[in-house]
Design a protein around this motif. Structure first.
Motif, PDB file in Angstrom:
ATOM      1  N   LEU A 159       0.852  -1.181   0.000  1.00 44.73           N
ATOM      2  CA  LEU A 159       0.000   0.000   0.000  1.00 44.73           C
ATOM      3  C   LEU A 159       0.887   1.229   0.000  1.00 44.73           C
ATOM      4  O   LEU A 159       1.929   1.245   0.644  1.00 44.73           O
ATOM      5  CB  LEU A 159      -0.883   0.026   1.252  1.00 44.73           C
ATOM      6  N   THR A 160       0.462   2.266  -0.719  1.00 45.74           N
ATOM      7  CA  THR A 160       1.244   3.491  -0.721  1.00 45.74           C
ATOM      8  C   THR A 160       0.769   4.415   0.399  1.00 45.74           C
ATOM      9  O   THR A 160      -0.357   4.297   0.901  1.00 45.74           O
ATOM     10  CB  THR A 160       1.122   4.238  -2.051  1.00 45.74           C
ATOM     11  N   ARG A 161       1.630   5.333   0.742  1.00 45.83           N
ATOM     12  CA  ARG A 161       1.297   6.318   1.771  1.00 45.83           C
ATOM     13  C   ARG A 161       0.028   7.094   1.392  1.00 45.83           C
ATOM     14  O   ARG A 161      -0.855   7.302   2.232  1.00 45.83           O
ATOM     15  CB  ARG A 161       2.481   7.270   1.945  1.00 45.83           C
ATOM     16  N   ALA A 162      -0.075   7.494   0.145  1.00 45.06           N
ATOM     17  CA  ALA A 162      -1.230   8.277  -0.291  1.00 45.06           C
ATOM     18  C   ALA A 162      -2.515   7.459  -0.225  1.00 45.06           C
ATOM     19  O   ALA A 162      -3.577   7.971   0.145  1.00 45.06           O
ATOM     20  CB  ALA A 162      -1.009   8.793  -1.707  1.00 45.06           C
ATOM     21  N   GLU A 163      -2.438   6.180  -0.585  1.00 47.90           N
ATOM     22  CA  GLU A 163      -3.618   5.312  -0.525  1.00 47.90           C
ATOM     23  C   GLU A 163      -4.130   5.182   0.905  1.00 47.90           C
ATOM     24  O   GLU A 163      -5.336   5.234   1.150  1.00 47.90           O
ATOM     25  CB  GLU A 163      -3.286   3.937  -1.099  1.00 47.90           C
ATOM     26  N   VAL A 164      -3.221   5.001   1.833  1.00 48.45           N
ATOM     27  CA  VAL A 164      -3.631   4.860   3.229  1.00 48.45           C
ATOM     28  C   VAL A 164      -4.118   6.199   3.789  1.00 48.45           C
ATOM     29  O   VAL A 164      -5.120   6.257   4.513  1.00 48.45           O
ATOM     30  CB  VAL A 164      -2.486   4.287   4.074  1.00 48.45           C
ATOM     31  N   ALA A 165      -3.439   7.280   3.434  1.00 47.26           N
ATOM     32  CA  ALA A 165      -3.861   8.604   3.914  1.00 47.26           C
ATOM     33  C   ALA A 165      -5.307   8.894   3.522  1.00 47.26           C
ATOM     34  O   ALA A 165      -6.070   9.481   4.314  1.00 47.26           O
ATOM     35  CB  ALA A 165      -2.933   9.678   3.368  1.00 47.26           C
ATOM     36  N   ALA A 166      -5.701   8.458   2.335  1.00 41.67           N
ATOM     37  CA  ALA A 166      -7.054   8.706   1.846  1.00 41.67           C
ATOM     38  C   ALA A 166      -8.108   7.922   2.616  1.00 41.67           C
ATOM     39  O   ALA A 166      -9.315   8.146   2.432  1.00 41.67           O
ATOM     40  CB  ALA A 166      -7.144   8.363   0.367  1.00 41.67           C
ATOM     41  N   MET A 167      -7.673   7.023   3.499  1.00 45.62           N
ATOM     42  CA  MET A 167      -8.586   6.219   4.312  1.00 45.62           C
ATOM     43  C   MET A 167      -8.645   6.681   5.770  1.00 45.62           C
ATOM     44  O   MET A 167      -9.391   6.102   6.566  1.00 45.62           O
ATOM     45  CB  MET A 167      -8.136   4.743   4.279  1.00 45.62           C
ATOM     46  N   ALA A 170      -1.631  18.661   5.780  1.00 46.18           N
ATOM     47  CA  ALA A 170      -0.251  18.330   5.418  1.00 46.18           C
ATOM     48  C   ALA A 170      -0.100  16.852   5.084  1.00 46.18           C
ATOM     49  O   ALA A 170       0.671  16.478   4.181  1.00 46.18           O
ATOM     50  CB  ALA A 170       0.692  18.714   6.558  1.00 46.18           C
ATOM     51  N   LEU A 171      -0.828  16.006   5.799  1.00 48.61           N
ATOM     52  CA  LEU A 171      -0.719  14.559   5.594  1.00 48.61           C
ATOM     53  C   LEU A 171      -1.578  14.061   4.434  1.00 48.61           C
ATOM     54  O   LEU A 171      -1.397  12.935   3.969  1.00 48.61           O
ATOM     55  CB  LEU A 171      -1.121  13.825   6.877  1.00 48.61           C
ATOM     56  N   GLY A 172      -2.536  14.859   4.013  1.00 54.27           N
ATOM     57  CA  GLY A 172      -3.403  14.450   2.915  1.00 54.27           C
ATOM     58  C   GLY A 172      -4.434  13.413   3.306  1.00 54.27           C
ATOM     59  O   GLY A 172      -4.851  12.602   2.470  1.00 54.27           O
ATOM     60  N   VAL A 173      -4.881  13.436   4.576  1.00 52.62           N
ATOM     61  CA  VAL A 173      -5.847  12.444   5.028  1.00 52.62           C
ATOM     62  C   VAL A 173      -7.251  12.789   4.544  1.00 52.62           C
ATOM     63  O   VAL A 173      -7.511  13.901   4.075  1.00 52.62           O
ATOM     64  CB  VAL A 173      -5.842  12.323   6.568  1.00 52.62           C
ATOM     65  N   CYS A 174      -8.143  11.816   4.689  1.00 55.35           N
ATOM     66  CA  CYS A 174      -9.518  12.005   4.247  1.00 55.35           C
ATOM     67  C   CYS A 174     -10.261  13.006   5.119  1.00 55.35           C
ATOM     68  O   CYS A 174     -10.938  13.894   4.609  1.00 55.35           O
ATOM     69  CB  CYS A 174     -10.241  10.655   4.266  1.00 55.35           C
ATOM     70  N   ALA A 175     -10.158  12.824   6.445  1.00 54.98           N
ATOM     71  CA  ALA A 175     -11.041  13.552   7.352  1.00 54.98           C
ATOM     72  C   ALA A 175     -10.364  13.851   8.675  1.00 54.98           C
ATOM     73  O   ALA A 175      -9.340  13.251   9.024  1.00 54.98           O
ATOM     74  CB  ALA A 175     -12.305  12.720   7.619  1.00 54.98           C
ATOM     75  N   ARG A 187     -13.292  25.514  10.289  1.00 56.31           N
ATOM     76  CA  ARG A 187     -12.969  25.646   8.861  1.00 56.31           C
ATOM     77  C   ARG A 187     -11.817  24.709   8.565  1.00 56.31           C
ATOM     78  O   ARG A 187     -10.754  24.812   9.172  1.00 56.31           O
ATOM     79  CB  ARG A 187     -12.567  27.079   8.495  1.00 56.31           C
ATOM     80  N   ALA A 188     -12.057  23.802   7.600  1.00 53.74           N
ATOM     81  CA  ALA A 188     -11.018  22.848   7.205  1.00 53.74           C
ATOM     82  C   ALA A 188     -11.159  22.566   5.715  1.00 53.74           C
ATOM     83  O   ALA A 188     -11.583  21.478   5.313  1.00 53.74           O
ATOM     84  CB  ALA A 188     -11.134  21.565   8.009  1.00 53.74           C
ATOM     85  N   PRO A 189     -10.824  23.552   4.876  1.00 50.77           N
ATOM     86  CA  PRO A 189     -11.001  23.378   3.432  1.00 50.77           C
ATOM     87  C   PRO A 189     -10.295  22.139   2.903  1.00 50.77           C
ATOM     88  O   PRO A 189      -9.144  21.870   3.247  1.00 50.77           O
ATOM     89  CB  PRO A 189     -10.366  24.659   2.854  1.00 50.77           C
ATOM     90  N   GLY A 190     -11.025  21.357   2.109  1.00 49.57           N
ATOM     91  CA  GLY A 190     -10.446  20.176   1.499  1.00 49.57           C
ATOM     92  C   GLY A 190     -10.414  18.950   2.392  1.00 49.57           C
ATOM     93  O   GLY A 190      -9.917  17.901   1.984  1.00 49.57           O
ATOM     94  N   VAL A 191     -10.929  19.070   3.616  1.00 55.01           N
ATOM     95  CA  VAL A 191     -10.911  17.953   4.570  1.00 55.01           C
ATOM     96  C   VAL A 191     -12.341  17.684   5.032  1.00 55.01           C
ATOM     97  O   VAL A 191     -13.074  18.604   5.390  1.00 55.01           O
ATOM     98  CB  VAL A 191     -10.024  18.272   5.795  1.00 55.01           C
TER      99      VAL A 191
END
Length: 222
Positions: free
Chosen positions: A7-15, A39-44, A55-59
Motif C-alpha cells: 500500500l502506498t502512503r497516499a492510498e492509506v492517507a485517503a482512508m 499536510a498529511l493528505g488524510v480524508c477527514a 474551517r477545514a477546506p479540502g478535509v
C-alpha cells in the motif's frame, strides 16, 4: 495478508480519519489537527461536537454522538447528530447501546440507529460504533446487520475509550462478512503502526480512525 509495502502512503492517507477526541482538547489543538490533516493528505478529521463549527477546506469533518458510552437516550443522540450536521459536520460516528447488544435486543439497537439517521437526515454520512471488543462474534454480526437495515453508511469497531480494547483483525473480518461490501468499515482504537493498519485493511477496513496518523503513514512507501 497485505503488508505495509503493498500500500502506498497516499492510498492509506485517503482512508484516515485524523482524530482528536480527548476531553482536554482545546481550540488550538483542533487548529493543529486541521493543519496536520491537510499536510498529511488524510480524508477527514474527527473531533468532539462541542468543537464545531470549524474551517477545514479540502478535509471532511467528522464528529461523534452518544460518545463514548452509548448510554445516552436515542433522542439525545439524534439531537446531537442533527446539531452537528447543522454546524458543518459531514459525518457522524454514533455509539450504540452496547448493553442492548449484549442482551440480544437488536430491535433496540436498530431503533437507536434509526432515530439518529432520521434526526440527521441524508445530509451526512452515518457511522455506527459497535464497540466490537465488548461483543461476542454473533452480536457483532447482528449489530452490523441492524446498522445496515437502519440506513447507516459505515460500521465502526470502537470508540478507543472502552477497557475491552480497540480494533482487531478478527472483528473487522466479521464485520466485513456481515455487511458484504454494502457498508464501509471503519477500524478505530489502538492502531499505532503501519503493520497493524495494513492488517486491518487486508481484513476489510475501508477507513481508519487514527490519532497517530503520521507515525502510521511513515511506515508506508511514497
Amino acid at each position: 495478508m497485505a503488508n505495509s509495502t503493498s500500500l502506498t502512503r497516499a492510498e492509506v492517507a485517503a482512508m484516515i480519519d485524523h482524530t482528536l477526541l480527548a476531553p482536554e482538547a482545546t481550540t488550538a489543538d483542533v487548529e493543529t489537527l486541521i493543519a496536520e490533516a491537510r499536510a498529511l493528505g488524510v480524508c477527514a478529521i474527527c473531533i468532539s461536537p462541542s468543537m464545531l463549527p470549524v474551517r477545514a477546506p479540502g478535509v471532511v469533518i467528522a464528529t461523534v454522538a452518544g460518545f463514548p458510552s452509548g448510554k445516552h437516550h436515542s433522542l439525545v443522540k439524534g439531537a446531537e447528530a442533527r446539531l452537528a450536521v447543522e454546524h458543518g459536520a459531514d459525518e457522524v460516528d454514533m455509539v450504540i447501546d452496547v448493553g442492548a447488544a449484549l442482551a440480544g435486543d437488536y430491535n433496540a439497537v436498530l431503533a437507536d440507529i434509526v432515530t439518529v439517521r432520521e434526526a440527521m437526515g441524508d445530509r451526512a454520512v452515518l457511522k455506527v460504533i459497535i464497540e466490537s471488543a465488548a461483543l461476542p462474534d454473533a452480536a457483532i454480526a447482528a449489530v452490523c446487520r441492524a446498522a445496515e437495515r437502519a440506513g447507516a453508511n459505515f460500521v465502526k469497531t470502537s470508540t478507543g475509550f472502552h477497557p475491552a480494547g480497540g480494533a482487531t483483525v478478527h472483528a473487522v473480518a466479521l464485520m466485513a462478512e456481515a455487511v458484504g461490501g454494502r457498508l464501509g468499515i471503519k477500524a478505530s482504537g489502538g492502531i499505532r503502526t503501519s503493520e497493524a493498519a495494513a492488517e486491518l485493511i487486508a481484513a476489510g477496513a475501508t477507513r481508519l480512525g487514527l490519532s497517530k496518523s503520521r507515525a502510521v503513514l511513515d511506515g508506508f512507501p511514497a
